[in-house]
Design an enzyme around this catalytic site. Structure first.
Site, PDB file in Angstrom:
ATOM      1  N   GLY A  23       0.826  -1.213   0.000  1.00  0.00           N
ATOM      2  CA  GLY A  23       0.000   0.000   0.000  1.00  0.00           C
ATOM      3  C   GLY A  23       0.853   1.252   0.000  1.00  0.00           C
ATOM      4  N   ALA A  24       1.948   1.214  -0.770  1.00  0.00           N
ATOM      5  CA  ALA A  24       2.959   2.287  -0.686  1.00  0.00           C
ATOM      6  C   ALA A  24       2.798   3.354  -1.765  1.00  0.00           C
ATOM      7  CB  ALA A  24       4.365   1.687  -0.738  1.00  0.00           C
ATOM      8  N   ARG A  26       0.613   5.646  -1.903  1.00  0.00           N
ATOM      9  CA  ARG A  26       0.199   6.939  -1.331  1.00  0.00           C
ATOM     10  C   ARG A  26       0.078   6.814   0.195  1.00  0.00           C
ATOM     11  NH1 ARG A  26      -5.916   5.924  -3.266  1.00  0.00           N
ATOM     12  NH2 ARG A  26      -6.737   5.265  -1.243  1.00  0.00           N
ATOM     13  N   VAL A  74      -2.999  -7.518  -2.442  1.00  0.00           N
ATOM     14  CA  VAL A  74      -2.514  -8.253  -1.259  1.00  0.00           C
ATOM     15  C   VAL A  74      -3.545  -9.245  -0.720  1.00  0.00           C
ATOM     16  CG1 VAL A  74      -0.794  -6.558  -0.464  1.00  0.00           C
ATOM     17  CG2 VAL A  74      -3.192  -6.353   0.288  1.00  0.00           C
ATOM     18  N   SER A 152      -4.638  -0.154  14.095  1.00  0.00           N
ATOM     19  CA  SER A 152      -5.457   1.069  14.230  1.00  0.00           C
ATOM     20  C   SER A 152      -5.994   1.131  15.649  1.00  0.00           C
ATOM     21  CB  SER A 152      -6.642   1.029  13.266  1.00  0.00           C
ATOM     22  OG  SER A 152      -7.570   2.050  13.580  1.00  0.00           O
ATOM     23  N   TYR A 167     -14.181  -3.097  10.344  1.00  0.00           N
ATOM     24  CA  TYR A 167     -12.778  -2.649  10.244  1.00  0.00           C
ATOM     25  C   TYR A 167     -12.066  -2.897  11.572  1.00  0.00           C
ATOM     26  CZ  TYR A 167      -9.009   0.908   9.818  1.00  0.00           C
ATOM     27  OH  TYR A 167      -7.816   1.582   9.790  1.00  0.00           O
ATOM     28  N   LYS A 171      -8.711  -5.146  12.337  1.00  0.00           N
ATOM     29  CA  LYS A 171      -7.499  -4.588  12.951  1.00  0.00           C
ATOM     30  C   LYS A 171      -7.235  -5.222  14.325  1.00  0.00           C
ATOM     31  CE  LYS A 171      -6.216  -1.679   9.711  1.00  0.00           C
ATOM     32  NZ  LYS A 171      -4.934  -1.814   9.007  1.00  0.00           N
TER      33      LYS A 171
HETATM   34  N1  LIG Z   1      -5.462   7.248   7.863  1.00  0.00           N
HETATM   35  C1  LIG Z   1      -5.802   6.891   9.095  1.00  0.00           C
HETATM   36  O1  LIG Z   1      -6.381   7.690   9.869  1.00  0.00           O
HETATM   37  C2  LIG Z   1      -5.474   5.542   9.610  1.00  0.00           C
HETATM   38  C3  LIG Z   1      -4.998   4.528   8.804  1.00  0.00           C
HETATM   39  N2  LIG Z   1      -4.713   3.288   9.342  1.00  0.00           N
HETATM   40  C4  LIG Z   1      -4.210   2.222   8.517  1.00  0.00           C
HETATM   41  O2  LIG Z   1      -3.044   2.668   7.839  1.00  0.00           O
HETATM   42  C5  LIG Z   1      -2.908   1.970   6.601  1.00  0.00           C
HETATM   43  C6  LIG Z   1      -2.707   2.981   5.481  1.00  0.00           C
HETATM   44  O3  LIG Z   1      -3.830   3.837   5.454  1.00  0.00           O
HETATM   45  P1  LIG Z   1      -3.882   5.203   4.617  1.00  0.00           P
HETATM   46  O4  LIG Z   1      -2.557   5.541   4.111  1.00  0.00           O
HETATM   47  O5  LIG Z   1      -4.624   6.162   5.445  1.00  0.00           O
HETATM   48  O6  LIG Z   1      -4.839   4.727   3.430  1.00  0.00           O
HETATM   49  P2  LIG Z   1      -4.918   5.176   1.911  1.00  0.00           P
HETATM   50  O7  LIG Z   1      -6.262   4.722   1.448  1.00  0.00           O
HETATM   51  O8  LIG Z   1      -4.553   6.595   1.747  1.00  0.00           O
HETATM   52  O9  LIG Z   1      -3.794   4.286   1.220  1.00  0.00           O
HETATM   53  C7  LIG Z   1      -3.910   2.891   1.198  1.00  0.00           C
HETATM   54  C8  LIG Z   1      -3.050   2.315   0.088  1.00  0.00           C
HETATM   55  O10 LIG Z   1      -3.262   0.895   0.102  1.00  0.00           O
HETATM   56  C9  LIG Z   1      -3.499   0.473  -1.233  1.00  0.00           C
HETATM   57  N3  LIG Z   1      -4.318  -0.734  -1.268  1.00  0.00           N
HETATM   58  C10 LIG Z   1      -5.623  -0.850  -0.933  1.00  0.00           C
HETATM   59  N4  LIG Z   1      -6.054  -2.079  -1.172  1.00  0.00           N
HETATM   60  C11 LIG Z   1      -4.990  -2.778  -1.648  1.00  0.00           C
HETATM   61  C12 LIG Z   1      -4.817  -4.111  -2.085  1.00  0.00           C
HETATM   62  N5  LIG Z   1      -5.837  -4.988  -2.104  1.00  0.00           N
HETATM   63  N6  LIG Z   1      -3.595  -4.494  -2.503  1.00  0.00           N
HETATM   64  C13 LIG Z   1      -2.565  -3.612  -2.523  1.00  0.00           C
HETATM   65  N7  LIG Z   1      -2.674  -2.336  -2.139  1.00  0.00           N
HETATM   66  C14 LIG Z   1      -3.880  -1.924  -1.704  1.00  0.00           C
HETATM   67  C15 LIG Z   1      -4.204   1.653  -1.894  1.00  0.00           C
HETATM   68  O11 LIG Z   1      -4.159   1.569  -3.315  1.00  0.00           O
HETATM   69  C16 LIG Z   1      -3.461   2.825  -1.302  1.00  0.00           C
HETATM   70  O12 LIG Z   1      -2.317   3.156  -2.050  1.00  0.00           O
HETATM   71  C17 LIG Z   1      -4.161   1.122   6.461  1.00  0.00           C
HETATM   72  O13 LIG Z   1      -3.897  -0.190   6.884  1.00  0.00           O
HETATM   73  C18 LIG Z   1      -5.138   1.785   7.409  1.00  0.00           C
HETATM   74  O14 LIG Z   1      -6.121   0.901   7.862  1.00  0.00           O
HETATM   75  C19 LIG Z   1      -4.887   3.039  10.677  1.00  0.00           C
HETATM   76  C20 LIG Z   1      -5.363   3.995  11.515  1.00  0.00           C
HETATM   77  C21 LIG Z   1      -5.667   5.319  11.054  1.00  0.00           C
HETATM   78  C1  LIG Z   2      -8.308   6.040  12.915  1.00  0.00           C
HETATM   79  C2  LIG Z   2      -9.718   6.372  12.647  1.00  0.00           C
HETATM   80  C3  LIG Z   2     -10.038   7.737  12.104  1.00  0.00           C
HETATM   81  C4  LIG Z   2     -10.538   6.010  13.831  1.00  0.00           C
HETATM   82  C5  LIG Z   2     -10.492   6.694  15.013  1.00  0.00           C
HETATM   83  C6  LIG Z   2     -11.302   6.288  16.059  1.00  0.00           C
HETATM   84  C7  LIG Z   2     -12.129   5.209  15.913  1.00  0.00           C
HETATM   85  C8  LIG Z   2     -12.990   4.767  17.033  1.00  0.00           C
HETATM   86  O1  LIG Z   2     -12.632   5.057  18.163  1.00  0.00           O
HETATM   87  O2  LIG Z   2     -13.988   4.119  16.792  1.00  0.00           O
HETATM   88  C9  LIG Z   2     -12.160   4.529  14.719  1.00  0.00           C
HETATM   89  O3  LIG Z   2     -12.966   3.480  14.569  1.00  0.00           O
HETATM   90  C10 LIG Z   2     -11.351   4.936  13.664  1.00  0.00           C
HETATM   91  O4  LIG Z   2     -11.365   4.267  12.503  1.00  0.00           O
END
Ligand SMILES: NC(=O)C1=CN([C@@H]2O[C@H](COP(=O)(O)OP(=O)(O)OC[C@H]3O[C@@H](n4cnc5c(N)ncnc54)[C@H](O)[C@@H]3O)[C@@H](O)[C@H]2O)C=CC1
Ligand SMILES: CC(C)c1ccc(C(=O)O)c(O)c1O
Length: 260
Positions: A23-24, A26, A74, A152, A167, A171
Site C-alpha cells: 500500500g505504498a 500513497r 494483497v 489502528s 474494520y 485490525k
Molecule cells: N489514515 C488513518 O487515519 C489511519 C490509517 N490506518 C491504517 O493505515 C494503513 C494505510 O492507510 P492510509 O494511508 O490512510 O490509506 P490510503 O487509502 O490513503 O492508502 C492505502 C493504500 O493501500 C493500497 N491498497 C488498498 N487495497 C490494496 C490491495 N488490495 N492491494 C494492494 N494495495 C492496496 C491503496 O491503493 C493505497 O495506495 C491502512 O492499513 C489503514 O487501515 C490506521 C489507523 C488510522
Molecule cells: C483512525 C480512525 C479515524 C478512527 C479513530 C477512532 C475510531 C474509534 O474510536 O472508533 C475509529 O474506529 C477509527 O477508525
C-alpha cells in the site's frame, strides 16, 4: 556490556537492508517507504495499481533511494507470493516487511453486506497472513527480520465511534496476530510489532464528515490529526537494529487518543 558497546553511538541506519512496504503508492505507506529509504534501505513499493506503484517508486529514485514498484492485490495469496519472488530476485531477501495496505469500512454492521465484510477481512487481515507466509521462511533461514503491521486504534477500542465494527474486528485480529507471531518468530531473532495510528490525514480519512473528524480530534490530547510522517518515524525505529529487544508491541502513535 563492555565499555566499547556502552559508549557506541546508537545506529538507526538501514543500509544494505531490503524493505517491502504494501500500500505504498500513497498515504501512510508511501511515507513509510520514503522514510525507510532515507534510512538507507532498498525499498519495494507494492500497490494494487502497478502504474501507481511504479510512479511512487520513481519519486523515491528521484531522492536517490534504490526503489522498485510492484503491482499486487494483497488479498490474493498467489499474487503476494509472486510479489515476494520478484522482490527477492531484484533486491535479495526481504529484511523488513511493512504490512500497511488496508481499506476502511464505516457502514454499521447491520448495513454491511457479506461481500463487504469479506473484502475488508481479505485486505486488512488475510493479506498480513499471506505476506508473512511469503517472507518468513527466508527471514528464519537468515535468522533476522523485522515485521511491522499497521493496525489502528479502532482495533484496540473496537471501533464504534465511527460505526466501523468490521474494520475494528480486522485490525483487532491484526493486533492478536502480531502478538502471536512475535512468540513464534522470536526464537529466530525476528521481531514482530505493530504501529497503531489514530486519525491520520490521508485519502482514507479525507471522506470523514467534519463532525466525525471533530469528535475524534476532541479525544486526542495533542489536538491534531497525525501525519503519515508521524507513523513512518515509529516504523523506522521498529525496523532498526536498535529496536532488537522490542517485539509483540502494539505502539500507539495517536496523539494520545488511547490514554485513559
Ligand atoms: N489514515 C488513518 O487515519 C489511519 C490509517 N490506518 C491504517 O493505515 C494503513 C494505510 O492507510 P492510509 O494511508 O490512510 O490509506 P490510503 O487509502 O490513503 O492508502 C492505502 C493504500 O493501500 C493500497 N491498497 C488498498 N487495497 C490494496 C490491495 N488490495 N492491494 C494492494 N494495495 C492496496 C491503496 O491503493 C493505497 O495506495 C491502512 O492499513 C489503514 O487501515 C490506521 C489507523 C488510522
Ligand atoms: C483512525 C480512525 C479515524 C478512527 C479513530 C477512532 C475510531 C474509534 O474510536 O472508533 C475509529 O474506529 C477509527 O477508525
Amino acid at each position: 556490556m563492555n565499555a566499547a558497546a556502552a559508549y557506541a553511538p546508537l545506529n538507526f541506519t538501514l543500509t544494505g537492508r531490503t524493505a517491502l512496504v504494501t500500500g505504498a503508492a500513497r498515504g501512510i505507506g508511501h511515507a513509510i517507504a520514503v522514510a525507510l529509504g532515507h534510512c538507507g534501505a532498498r525499498v519495494a513499493l507494492a500497490d494494487l495499481d502497478p502504474q501507481a506503484a511504479e510512479r511512487a517508486a520513481e519519486l523515491l529514485r528521484a531522492q536517490g533511494i534504490e526503489a522498485i514498484g510492484v503491482g499486487v492485490d494483497v488479498a490474493e495469496e498467489q499474487q503476494v507470493q509472486a510479489m515476494v519472488t520478484q522482490v527477492e530476485r531484484l533486491f535479495g531477501g526481504v529484511d523488513i516487511l511493512v504490512n500497511n495496505a488496508g481499506i476502511v469500512s464505516t457502514a454499521p454492521l447491520l448495513e454491511l453486506t457479506t461481500a463487504e465484510w469479506n473484502r475488508v477481512m481479505a485486505i486488512d487481515l488475510n493479506s498480513v497472513f499471506f505476506c508473512v507466509k511469503a517472507v518468513l521462511p527466508g527471514m528464519m533461514d537468515r535468522r533476522a527480520g523485522r515485521i511491522i503491521n499497521i493496525a489502528s486504534v479502532a482495533g484496540k477500542r473496537g471501533g464504534g465511534l465511527l460505526g466501523n465494527s468490521c474494520y475494528a474486528a480486522a485490525k483487532g485480529a491484526v493486533i492478536a496476530l502480531t502478538k502471536g507471531l512475535a512468540r513464534e518468530a522470536g526464537p529466530f531473532d525476528i521481531t514482530v510489532n505493530a504501529v497503531s495510528p489514530a486519525l491520520t490525514d490521508t485519502e482514507m480519512t479525507s471522506v470523514l464528515a467534519p463532525q466525525a473528524r471533530a469528535q475524534v480530534l476532541a479525544q486526542m490530547p495533542l489536538g491534531r490529526a497525525g501525519t503519515p510522517r508521524d507513523i513512518a518515524a515509529a516504523v523506522c525505529f521498529l525496523a532498526s537494529a536498535e529496536a532488537g529487544f522490542v517485539t509483540g508491541e502494539i505502539m500507539d502513535v495517536d496523539g494520545g487518543f488511547m490514554r485513559d
